[in-house]
Design a protein around this motif. Sequence first.
Motif, mmCIF file in Angstrom:
data_model
loop_
_atom_site.group_PDB
_atom_site.id
_atom_site.type_symbol
_atom_site.label_atom_id
_atom_site.label_comp_id
_atom_site.label_asym_id
_atom_site.label_seq_id
_atom_site.Cartn_x
_atom_site.Cartn_y
_atom_site.Cartn_z
ATOM 1 N N MET A 297 0.905 -1.261 0.051
ATOM 2 C CA MET A 297 0.064 -0.125 -0.105
ATOM 3 C C MET A 297 0.646 1.299 -0.067
ATOM 4 O O MET A 297 0.503 2.181 -0.428
ATOM 5 N N GLY A 298 1.890 1.085 0.828
ATOM 6 C CA GLY A 298 2.869 2.493 0.684
ATOM 7 C C GLY A 298 3.785 2.474 -0.549
ATOM 8 O O GLY A 298 3.731 3.496 -1.128
ATOM 9 N N VAL A 299 4.705 1.418 -0.627
ATOM 10 C CA VAL A 299 5.674 1.502 -1.683
ATOM 11 C C VAL A 299 4.883 1.237 -3.177
ATOM 12 O O VAL A 299 4.852 2.172 -3.933
ATOM 13 N N ILE A 300 4.207 0.406 -3.371
ATOM 14 C CA ILE A 300 3.723 0.201 -4.765
ATOM 15 C C ILE A 300 2.532 0.868 -4.811
ATOM 16 O O ILE A 300 2.415 1.560 -6.011
ATOM 17 N N GLY A 301 1.868 1.208 -4.007
ATOM 18 C CA GLY A 301 0.668 2.183 -4.210
ATOM 19 C C GLY A 301 1.299 3.680 -4.429
ATOM 20 O O GLY A 301 0.579 4.464 -5.328
ATOM 21 N N GLY A 302 2.318 3.879 -3.893
ATOM 22 C CA GLY A 302 2.668 5.231 -3.827
ATOM 23 C C GLY A 302 3.422 5.626 -5.312
ATOM 24 O O GLY A 302 3.222 6.543 -5.937
ATOM 25 N N PHE A 303 4.200 4.480 -5.494
ATOM 26 C CA PHE A 303 4.955 4.525 -6.543
ATOM 27 C C PHE A 303 3.949 4.626 -7.977
ATOM 28 O O PHE A 303 3.844 5.355 -8.893
ATOM 29 N N VAL A 304 3.292 3.564 -7.955
ATOM 30 C CA VAL A 304 2.202 3.614 -9.170
ATOM 31 C C VAL A 304 1.336 4.986 -9.136
ATOM 32 O O VAL A 304 0.830 5.375 -10.226
ATOM 33 N N GLY A 305 0.897 5.286 -7.927
ATOM 34 C CA GLY A 305 -0.203 6.481 -8.034
ATOM 35 C C GLY A 305 0.611 7.654 -8.390
ATOM 36 O O GLY A 305 0.142 8.398 -9.247
ATOM 37 N N PHE A 306 1.960 7.746 -7.907
ATOM 38 C CA PHE A 306 2.819 8.954 -8.470
ATOM 39 C C PHE A 306 3.139 9.171 -9.994
ATOM 40 O O PHE A 306 2.833 9.865 -10.907
#
Lengths: 114, 219
Positions: B114-123
């Motif tokens: 949620m933090g790493v993959i979610g953050g990188f995909v989202g950004f």
Amino acid sequence: MMETKHFVIAGIAIAVIIGLVAIFFASADPDGLESSALVLQGDKTLTGETPPDAELTEDLHGGFSYESPMPDYELPDTGIPGQVIAMLVGIAISFIIVLGVARVASGKKEAKNG
Amino acid sequence: MHIPDGFIPLLQTIIYWIIALVFIALALRWARKELSEEKVPIVAVLAAAIFAIQAFNLPVGMGTSGHLVGGALAAIILGSPYAAVFILSIVLIIQAVIFGDGGITTMGANIVNMGVIGGFVGFYAFTGFKSVIKNPYISAGIAAWFACFIPALAASVELWIAGTFPLVSGMVAMGTYHAAIGVIEAIITAVAVYLIWHARPELDWSTTEQVDLGGVTAA
């Protein structure tokens, strides 16, 4: 531009409102991961309703269990007031810890781009 | 998509913890370099709001509910995937330790998803869509959908490696539910980005040129 103080107050107010509304209106259906687990353990069809007695088998690999002080976002056996307290505690702790960690991690450097 | 204890064997959880800790260290470095004193309270209030909204499960049909995760939101608002790692890591620790939501051993995996993959995909989905369709709010919404969907698929692969879910039917179930939950993620993220960037236009790094940190030039 909204001042930082007002922004923070408005943000916290919105968080508290959302959190309190959630206590009364949040769906009791399992989330996506729990639903998937129920489907795969044979207690639910992919697009069907979740049977009320469906229980998630959690301890699949064993070895560790942990009892949190406020499981499922409530003080045990206190009903709605316990849920309200848990929600307010959660919002307050999230704000305070992130504020503290961010302040220390950022090294309290001067705001240069304000 | 908080993975509980017992869904991943201990030895495997250590691997996710190591990956999570690497990204937490990078997020702390981001905070030291990029986080101005001005933004510190904004980061904190964003965390409080993400905590509250994560408790608001909305029905998505199929006997399932879902809530905003917030990785894309944090990354887009603050202009870095590390902002998502920073905020989501702390929120996930609080949820697991105090409220029993998500496991302790599996916290590393949850931070990675949620933090790493979610953050990188989202950004990066945001910057990609923004360059094509220009509108930042629609771009934020689409990016948020991917930031919900892709971590769910990652989680189903992790649970397959763990021997908990079969690969194909696990991905079908996780993908189906989170494709629906992603709509919630998309709408709330788009609205929140709109409101926050209107309240604080200087936070909008996507339309205005990056303001130089020295305050001398706005190149």
